[in-house]
Motif scaffolding. Structure first.
Motif, PDB file in Angstrom:
ATOM      1  N   UNK A  90     -28.769  80.697 -36.306  1.00 30.37           N
ATOM      2  CA  UNK A  90     -28.136  80.726 -34.989  1.00 30.37           C
ATOM      3  C   UNK A  90     -28.523  81.982 -34.214  1.00 30.37           C
ATOM      4  N   UNK A  91     -28.574  83.139 -34.894  1.00 29.42           N
ATOM      5  CA  UNK A  91     -28.970  84.378 -34.233  1.00 29.42           C
ATOM      6  C   UNK A  91     -30.414  84.275 -33.728  1.00 29.42           C
ATOM      7  N   UNK A  92     -31.270  83.633 -34.516  1.00 24.27           N
ATOM      8  CA  UNK A  92     -32.655  83.440 -34.105  1.00 24.27           C
ATOM      9  C   UNK A  92     -32.723  82.606 -32.831  1.00 24.27           C
ATOM     10  N   UNK A  93     -31.988  81.503 -32.806  1.00 24.05           N
ATOM     11  CA  UNK A  93     -31.983  80.636 -31.620  1.00 24.05           C
ATOM     12  C   UNK A  93     -31.457  81.402 -30.410  1.00 24.05           C
ATOM     13  N   UNK A  94     -30.404  82.180 -30.602  1.00 30.68           N
ATOM     14  CA  UNK A  94     -29.841  82.956 -29.492  1.00 30.68           C
ATOM     15  C   UNK A  94     -30.889  83.908 -28.908  1.00 30.68           C
ATOM     16  N   UNK A  95     -31.683  84.523 -29.773  1.00 25.48           N
ATOM     17  CA  UNK A  95     -32.698  85.470 -29.299  1.00 25.48           C
ATOM     18  C   UNK A  95     -33.865  84.736 -28.614  1.00 25.48           C
ATOM     19  N   UNK A  96     -34.139  83.529 -29.042  1.00 25.48           N
ATOM     20  CA  UNK A  96     -35.162  82.740 -28.341  1.00 25.48           C
ATOM     21  C   UNK A  96     -34.658  82.365 -26.950  1.00 25.48           C
ATOM     22  N   UNK A  97     -33.402  81.948 -26.870  1.00 29.27           N
ATOM     23  CA  UNK A  97     -32.816  81.576 -25.578  1.00 29.27           C
ATOM     24  C   UNK A  97     -32.800  82.769 -24.617  1.00 29.27           C
ATOM     25  N   UNK A  98     -32.553  83.961 -25.136  1.00 26.46           N
ATOM     26  CA  UNK A  98     -32.505  85.159 -24.288  1.00 26.46           C
ATOM     27  C   UNK A  98     -33.898  85.768 -24.079  1.00 26.46           C
ATOM     28  N   UNK A  99     -34.927  85.093 -24.558  1.00 31.66           N
ATOM     29  CA  UNK A  99     -36.327  85.499 -24.377  1.00 31.66           C
ATOM     30  C   UNK A  99     -36.680  86.786 -25.112  1.00 31.66           C
ATOM     31  N   UNK A 100     -35.891  87.135 -26.120  1.00 24.30           N
ATOM     32  CA  UNK A 100     -36.243  88.287 -26.955  1.00 24.30           C
ATOM     33  C   UNK A 100     -37.281  87.893 -27.995  1.00 24.30           C
ATOM     34  N   UNK A 101     -37.320  86.617 -28.344  1.00 27.16           N
ATOM     35  CA  UNK A 101     -38.280  86.081 -29.302  1.00 27.16           C
ATOM     36  C   UNK A 101     -38.873  84.815 -28.701  1.00 27.16           C
ATOM     37  N   UNK A 102     -40.163  84.607 -28.914  1.00 25.83           N
ATOM     38  CA  UNK A 102     -40.807  83.362 -28.486  1.00 25.83           C
ATOM     39  C   UNK A 102     -40.987  82.451 -29.699  1.00 25.83           C
ATOM     40  N   UNK A 103     -40.534  81.230 -29.568  1.00 26.06           N
ATOM     41  CA  UNK A 103     -40.743  80.219 -30.609  1.00 26.06           C
ATOM     42  C   UNK A 103     -41.557  79.076 -29.999  1.00 26.06           C
ATOM     43  N   UNK A 104     -42.636  78.645 -30.655  1.00 24.77           N
ATOM     44  CA  UNK A 104     -43.520  77.632 -30.050  1.00 24.77           C
ATOM     45  C   UNK A 104     -42.816  76.349 -29.645  1.00 24.77           C
ATOM     46  N   UNK A 105     -41.819  75.930 -30.414  1.00 27.82           N
ATOM     47  CA  UNK A 105     -41.145  74.661 -30.117  1.00 27.82           C
ATOM     48  C   UNK A 105     -39.918  74.881 -29.230  1.00 27.82           C
ATOM     49  N   UNK A 106     -39.014  75.764 -29.651  1.00 26.43           N
ATOM     50  CA  UNK A 106     -37.772  75.945 -28.897  1.00 26.43           C
ATOM     51  C   UNK A 106     -38.062  76.459 -27.489  1.00 26.43           C
ATOM     52  N   UNK A 107     -38.974  77.420 -27.376  1.00 29.73           N
ATOM     53  CA  UNK A 107     -39.299  77.953 -26.050  1.00 29.73           C
ATOM     54  C   UNK A 107     -39.898  76.868 -25.158  1.00 29.73           C
ATOM     55  N   UNK A 108     -40.739  76.006 -25.742  1.00 29.64           N
ATOM     56  CA  UNK A 108     -41.297  74.887 -24.990  1.00 29.64           C
ATOM     57  C   UNK A 108     -40.198  73.953 -24.489  1.00 29.64           C
ATOM     58  N   UNK A 109     -39.251  73.612 -25.359  1.00 26.11           N
ATOM     59  CA  UNK A 109     -38.179  72.699 -24.966  1.00 26.11           C
ATOM     60  C   UNK A 109     -37.280  73.316 -23.895  1.00 26.11           C
ATOM     61  N   UNK A 110     -37.050  74.623 -23.982  1.00 24.06           N
ATOM     62  CA  UNK A 110     -36.275  75.298 -22.942  1.00 24.06           C
ATOM     63  C   UNK A 110     -36.977  75.187 -21.592  1.00 24.06           C
ATOM     64  N   UNK A 111     -38.302  75.344 -21.581  1.00 24.34           N
ATOM     65  CA  UNK A 111     -39.064  75.232 -20.338  1.00 24.34           C
ATOM     66  C   UNK A 111     -39.032  73.814 -19.787  1.00 24.34           C
ATOM     67  N   UNK A 112     -38.787  72.841 -20.667  1.00 20.99           N
ATOM     68  CA  UNK A 112     -38.670  71.444 -20.236  1.00 20.99           C
ATOM     69  C   UNK A 112     -37.273  71.108 -19.728  1.00 20.99           C
TER      70      UNK A 112
END
Length: 220
Positions: A167-189
């Motif tokens: 969950x902490x990892x996902x939170x950091x991807x959502x806040x753009x502190x970490x880039x994830x190839x899949x989650x970041x793509x889905x957020x952009x969609x």
């Protein structure tokens, strides 16, 4: 049936693409795309097989889409209709998709669930994934469904699992502190995370986690 023509630039050259429903005539190319996207050591028995693809076009053809460029299939996306209980969101990919066979398709369901999205590696710089996701949003609206839903892999999580919970990892991807190839793509969609699910899919990179991400029909 779905058909949309549009232009994009490929190596600086304008190219017309067609987003359309895939059919039985496309099965060999769809399996070839799976082979390119999931090469060995990924087991070939987990690529699409013709029984699964036959079910896709027979049970829910509206959710079986591909992108064609120069008479070649370069990407595909598949969905199934389910009834989703937001008070009990946890499930596995296998449960939601009937292991990709979609025999659980519910014509009275309220949710379009993404079974798979695949883009040939040579064409991944063309935003085809986003184009296909937008096409699925059209299907959601046209069908009067409540939402589009699917579980995203977390392929970057293995690099941070020693320091962060899923969950902490996902939170950091959502806040753009970490880039994830899949989650970041889905957020952009336009997809938004609902919850992190344990044992969603056998996936070493994601430590078997998935994050459920939805797009709500703005007209419902």
């Amino acid at each position: 049936m779905y058909r949309n023509e549009q232009w994009l630039f490929y190596n600086g050259t304008p190219m017309k693409i067609v987003v359309r429903n895939y059919t039985e005539n496309d099965f060999d190319e769809l399996i070839a795309i799976q082979a390119e996207c999931f090469p060995p050591p990924f087991p070939s028995e987990l690529w699409w097989n013709k029984e699964q693809l036959t079910n896709h076009v027979a049970l829910f053809p509206e959710g079986a889409l591909c992108v064609e460029m120069n008479s070649q299939i370069v990407s595909s996306i598949t969905g199934v209709c389910i009834s989703f209980d937001s008070s009990r969101p946890s499930h596995t990919w296998s449960e939601a998709t009937d292991d990709g066979y979609i025999r659980n398709h519910d014509c009275n369901g309220d949710t379009l669930y993404i079974v798979d999205i695949s883009v040939r590696p040579a064409f991944r710089s063309l935003s085809l994934g986003k184009i296909m996701m937008q096409a699925m949003y059209h299907v959601v609206v046209n069908s009067g469904l409540e939402r589009l839903l699917g579980g995203g892999r977390m392929p970057g999580y293995h690099k941070h699992a020693g320091d962060l919970s899923a969950q902490e990892y996902v939170d950091k991807v959502v806040s753009h502190e970490i880039h994830d190839p899949v989650i970041s793509f889905l957020l952009k969609c336009g997809r938004l995370p609902i919850t992190v699910v344990e044992n969603y899919l056998e996936d070493k990179e994601s430590h078997n986690y998935g994050v459920l991400m939805e797009w709500k029909n703005p007209f419902k």
